[in-house]
Design a protein around this motif. Sequence first.
Motif, PDB file in Angstrom:
ATOM      1  N   ILE A   1       9.173   2.589 -45.567  1.00  0.00           N
ATOM      2  CA  ILE A   1      10.600   2.883 -45.796  1.00  0.00           C
ATOM      3  C   ILE A   1      11.265   1.917 -46.773  1.00  0.00           C
ATOM      4  O   ILE A   1      12.441   2.074 -47.083  1.00  0.00           O
ATOM      5  N   ILE A   2      10.528   0.918 -47.267  1.00  0.00           N
ATOM      6  CA  ILE A   2      11.138  -0.091 -48.135  1.00  0.00           C
ATOM      7  C   ILE A   2      11.776   0.539 -49.375  1.00  0.00           C
ATOM      8  O   ILE A   2      12.868   0.158 -49.779  1.00  0.00           O
ATOM      9  N   HIS A   3      11.132   1.532 -49.953  1.00  0.00           N
ATOM     10  CA  HIS A   3      11.647   2.135 -51.190  1.00  0.00           C
ATOM     11  C   HIS A   3      12.135   3.571 -50.964  1.00  0.00           C
ATOM     12  O   HIS A   3      12.189   4.359 -51.906  1.00  0.00           O
ATOM     13  N   GLN A   4      12.528   3.911 -49.740  1.00  0.00           N
ATOM     14  CA  GLN A   4      13.029   5.252 -49.426  1.00  0.00           C
ATOM     15  C   GLN A   4      14.389   5.162 -48.741  1.00  0.00           C
ATOM     16  O   GLN A   4      14.473   5.086 -47.516  1.00  0.00           O
ATOM     17  N   PRO A   5      15.471   5.144 -49.514  1.00  0.00           N
ATOM     18  CA  PRO A   5      16.801   5.113 -48.904  1.00  0.00           C
ATOM     19  C   PRO A   5      16.991   6.297 -47.945  1.00  0.00           C
ATOM     20  O   PRO A   5      16.585   7.414 -48.223  1.00  0.00           O
ATOM     21  N   GLY A   6      17.587   5.995 -46.786  1.00  0.00           N
ATOM     22  CA  GLY A   6      17.826   7.018 -45.773  1.00  0.00           C
ATOM     23  C   GLY A   6      16.732   7.112 -44.724  1.00  0.00           C
ATOM     24  O   GLY A   6      16.927   7.712 -43.673  1.00  0.00           O
ATOM     25  N   ALA A   7      15.571   6.516 -44.985  1.00  0.00           N
ATOM     26  CA  ALA A   7      14.466   6.571 -44.025  1.00  0.00           C
ATOM     27  C   ALA A   7      14.670   5.524 -42.926  1.00  0.00           C
ATOM     28  O   ALA A   7      15.337   4.504 -43.141  1.00  0.00           O
ATOM     29  N   SER A   8      14.105   5.793 -41.765  1.00  0.00           N
ATOM     30  CA  SER A   8      14.198   4.816 -40.676  1.00  0.00           C
ATOM     31  C   SER A   8      12.955   4.876 -39.797  1.00  0.00           C
ATOM     32  O   SER A   8      12.248   5.886 -39.782  1.00  0.00           O
ATOM     33  N   ILE A   9      12.728   3.784 -39.059  1.00  0.00           N
ATOM     34  CA  ILE A   9      11.614   3.694 -38.124  1.00  0.00           C
ATOM     35  C   ILE A   9      12.158   3.179 -36.786  1.00  0.00           C
ATOM     36  O   ILE A   9      12.733   2.091 -36.730  1.00  0.00           O
ATOM     37  N   PRO A  10      11.998   3.980 -35.724  1.00  0.00           N
ATOM     38  CA  PRO A  10      12.452   3.506 -34.410  1.00  0.00           C
ATOM     39  C   PRO A  10      11.411   2.562 -33.790  1.00  0.00           C
ATOM     40  O   PRO A  10      10.237   2.584 -34.165  1.00  0.00           O
ATOM     41  N   PHE A  11      11.857   1.750 -32.827  1.00  0.00           N
ATOM     42  CA  PHE A  11      10.928   0.883 -32.103  1.00  0.00           C
ATOM     43  C   PHE A  11      11.387   0.755 -30.660  1.00  0.00           C
ATOM     44  O   PHE A  11      12.562   0.900 -30.339  1.00  0.00           O
ATOM     45  N   SER A  12      10.412   0.501 -29.790  1.00  0.00           N
ATOM     46  CA  SER A  12      10.685   0.292 -28.373  1.00  0.00           C
ATOM     47  C   SER A  12       9.493  -0.441 -27.775  1.00  0.00           C
ATOM     48  O   SER A  12       8.349  -0.013 -27.956  1.00  0.00           O
ATOM     49  N   PHE A  13       9.759  -1.541 -27.075  1.00  0.00           N
ATOM     50  CA  PHE A  13       8.685  -2.300 -26.437  1.00  0.00           C
ATOM     51  C   PHE A  13       9.268  -3.195 -25.352  1.00  0.00           C
ATOM     52  O   PHE A  13      10.486  -3.367 -25.255  1.00  0.00           O
ATOM     53  N   SER A  14       8.390  -3.750 -24.532  1.00  0.00           N
ATOM     54  CA  SER A  14       8.791  -4.674 -23.464  1.00  0.00           C
ATOM     55  C   SER A  14       8.376  -6.077 -23.840  1.00  0.00           C
ATOM     56  O   SER A  14       7.343  -6.286 -24.479  1.00  0.00           O
ATOM     57  N   LEU A  15       9.178  -7.032 -23.404  1.00  0.00           N
ATOM     58  CA  LEU A  15       8.932  -8.443 -23.693  1.00  0.00           C
ATOM     59  C   LEU A  15       8.966  -9.198 -22.368  1.00  0.00           C
ATOM     60  O   LEU A  15       9.945  -9.099 -21.628  1.00  0.00           O
ATOM     61  N   ASP A  16       7.910  -9.934 -22.057  1.00  0.00           N
ATOM     62  CA  ASP A  16       7.850 -10.680 -20.798  1.00  0.00           C
ATOM     63  C   ASP A  16       8.356 -12.099 -21.021  1.00  0.00           C
ATOM     64  O   ASP A  16       7.722 -12.885 -21.710  1.00  0.00           O
ATOM     65  N   LEU A  17       9.507 -12.408 -20.434  1.00  0.00           N
ATOM     66  CA  LEU A  17      10.087 -13.747 -20.530  1.00  0.00           C
ATOM     67  C   LEU A  17      10.183 -14.400 -19.154  1.00  0.00           C
ATOM     68  O   LEU A  17      10.967 -15.320 -18.954  1.00  0.00           O
ATOM     69  N   SER A  18       9.372 -13.942 -18.212  1.00  0.00           N
ATOM     70  CA  SER A  18       9.461 -14.429 -16.833  1.00  0.00           C
ATOM     71  C   SER A  18       9.062 -15.890 -16.687  1.00  0.00           C
ATOM     72  O   SER A  18       9.449 -16.537 -15.713  1.00  0.00           O
ATOM     73  N   LYS A  19       8.348 -16.446 -17.617  1.00  0.00           N
ATOM     74  CA  LYS A  19       7.922 -17.851 -17.535  1.00  0.00           C
ATOM     75  C   LYS A  19       8.920 -18.815 -18.186  1.00  0.00           C
ATOM     76  O   LYS A  19       8.747 -20.019 -18.105  1.00  0.00           O
ATOM     77  N   GLU A  20       9.962 -18.271 -18.808  1.00  0.00           N
ATOM     78  CA  GLU A  20      10.943 -19.124 -19.476  1.00  0.00           C
ATOM     79  C   GLU A  20      11.794 -19.867 -18.456  1.00  0.00           C
ATOM     80  O   GLU A  20      12.326 -19.266 -17.529  1.00  0.00           O
ATOM     81  N   ASP A  21      11.925 -21.168 -18.638  1.00  0.00           N
ATOM     82  CA  ASP A  21      12.620 -22.033 -17.703  1.00  0.00           C
ATOM     83  C   ASP A  21      14.006 -22.389 -18.233  1.00  0.00           C
ATOM     84  O   ASP A  21      14.147 -22.809 -19.375  1.00  0.00           O
ATOM     85  N   PHE A  22      15.032 -22.202 -17.382  1.00  0.00           N
ATOM     86  CA  PHE A  22      16.406 -22.553 -17.718  1.00  0.00           C
ATOM     87  C   PHE A  22      16.920 -23.498 -16.648  1.00  0.00           C
ATOM     88  O   PHE A  22      17.280 -23.060 -15.553  1.00  0.00           O
ATOM     89  N   PHE A  23      16.915 -24.779 -16.940  1.00  0.00           N
ATOM     90  CA  PHE A  23      17.434 -25.798 -16.033  1.00  0.00           C
ATOM     91  C   PHE A  23      16.779 -25.711 -14.656  1.00  0.00           C
ATOM     92  O   PHE A  23      17.433 -25.777 -13.626  1.00  0.00           O
ATOM     93  N   GLY A  24      15.461 -25.532 -14.629  1.00  0.00           N
ATOM     94  CA  GLY A  24      14.716 -25.486 -13.380  1.00  0.00           C
ATOM     95  C   GLY A  24      14.643 -24.118 -12.724  1.00  0.00           C
ATOM     96  O   GLY A  24      14.059 -23.980 -11.661  1.00  0.00           O
TER      97      GLY A  24
END
Length: 167
Positions: free
Chosen positions: A8-31
């Motif tokens: 889509i870089i050189h095609q005005p009006g074109a688009s690409i959808p995206f959808s995915f999951s991200l696991d952030l369960s190990k991220e620590d915030f102040f304990g």
Amino acid sequence: MRLDLRSIIHQPGASIPFSFSLDLSKEDFFGEQPITHPVQVSGSVANIAGMLVLEGQAVSQLDLICDRCMAPFSREKAVKLSYLLAERLEGEEDEALVLLEDGAVELGELAYTAFILDMDTKHLCSEDCKGLCPGCGVDLNREPCRCKKQPDPRWAALQQLLDHKAE
């Protein structure tokens, strides 16, 4: 997740959808690790008049503990994603642009950074949370304080006068 945008870089009006999951369960915030559910990331990258525009959102359910009353609660967290993408810089560096690597963008890094930077440092179960009594420790949202009210020491001399008058 790496998203290839060469189509889509050189095609005005074109688009690409995206959808995915991200696991952030190990991220620590102040304990604490409040991101117990996967972060659902969705949106699209569109070529609008030659500019690549990424629009989307990252949403998850957070399991938190109230900083005032110490009660556990859950709250949905939604973070808006909005970026301009470019193959190369023309002129000076621009912090608002995200550069593509071989015509692709790493969506996982963008969503991770946006979600982590938007996390609150203070968590309240409600805006009008009364918290805990500093004397008896009761949750003031559920029941009244059980402490014996202590007279203000600044009024002690007046109280003595009233006590003498009562005798």
